[in-house]
Design an enzyme around this catalytic site. Structure first.
Site, PDB file in Angstrom:
ATOM      1  CG  ASP A  64       4.083  -2.871  -3.052  1.00  0.00           C
ATOM      2  OD1 ASP A  64       4.694  -2.083  -2.334  1.00  0.00           O
ATOM      3  OD2 ASP A  64       4.571  -3.939  -3.485  1.00  0.00           O
ATOM      4  CG  ASP A 122       1.458   0.556   0.331  1.00  0.00           C
ATOM      5  OD1 ASP A 122       1.781   1.180   1.348  1.00  0.00           O
ATOM      6  OD2 ASP A 122       2.051  -0.484  -0.045  1.00  0.00           O
ATOM      7  CD  GLU A 124       0.973   2.262   4.920  1.00  0.00           C
ATOM      8  OE1 GLU A 124       0.275   1.240   4.989  1.00  0.00           O
ATOM      9  OE2 GLU A 124       2.188   2.241   4.656  1.00  0.00           O
TER      10      GLU A 124
END
Length: 188
Positions: free
Chosen positions: A145, A11, A72
């Protein structure tokens, strides 16, 4: 050497870059490692911050030895400067993964939420809860996160095996039906 397929989920962020490594063995998932690479906000120049993310991610890759990676994809940001910083951090993460020779899959935030929670409009709390339930974590990761990175890795693992074979519920409705004892109602 890993026994099963190890997947790292990332992420990306310019201040906090979450990572989560899971291992897929036949029909079960287990957590190998997760955490957050935290960069001091104003203490370093941009190049030094990006180098910090790159070198720390390389060390994580060397320690955990994943065979595949998922990250992502970029999403809408409120301003161009934030989007540019995120894109730089994401690029450095992709570079670290590529330097390790890993095949890299990209997933949109809505697709990750759909895979983990069952719908693309899930809240961070819902994602956090399902990541904990799906991976059997005893405690919830402190920072979103790390949870988000584990969700990215889970999303990628679901391409490899159907969630039903892992015994994991695919939607909130299915989760509630299978685990009614875990549902706590908010009484007035």
């Amino acid at each position: 050497m890993p026994e099963g397929l190890r997947i790292i989920g990332v992420d990306p962020g310019s201040i906090r870059c979450g990572y989560g490594v899971i291992e897929l063995r036949a029909t079960e998932l287990r957590v190998v490692d997760y955490g957050v690479i935290e960069v001091r906000r104003r203490a370093e120049a941009v190049g030094a911050r990006l180098h910090f993310i790159f070198t720390h991610l390389q060390a994580i890759l060397a320690r955990t030895v994943p065979q595949e990676a998922a990250i992502e994809s970029l999403f809408y940001a409120r301003n161009a400067q934030s989007l540019a910083k995120l894109a730089q951090a994401r690029g450095v993460a992709v570079l670290a993964l590529a330097c390790a020779g890993l095949p890299i899959a990209e997933y949109a935030p809505r697709r990750i939420k759909q895979a983990v929670v069952g719908h693309g409009n899930a809240t961070k709390e819902q994602v956090r809860y399902m990541v904990r339930a799906l991976l059997g974590l005893e405690e919830t990761p402190r920072l979103y996160d790390a949870t988000d990175a584990l969700a990215v890795a889970l999303c990628h693992s679901f391409r490899r095996v159907q969630p039903a074979t892992l015994g994991a519920p695919r939607t909130w409705k299915e989760f509630i039906e299978r685990f009614p004892e875990r549902v706590v109602s908010a009484a007035p």
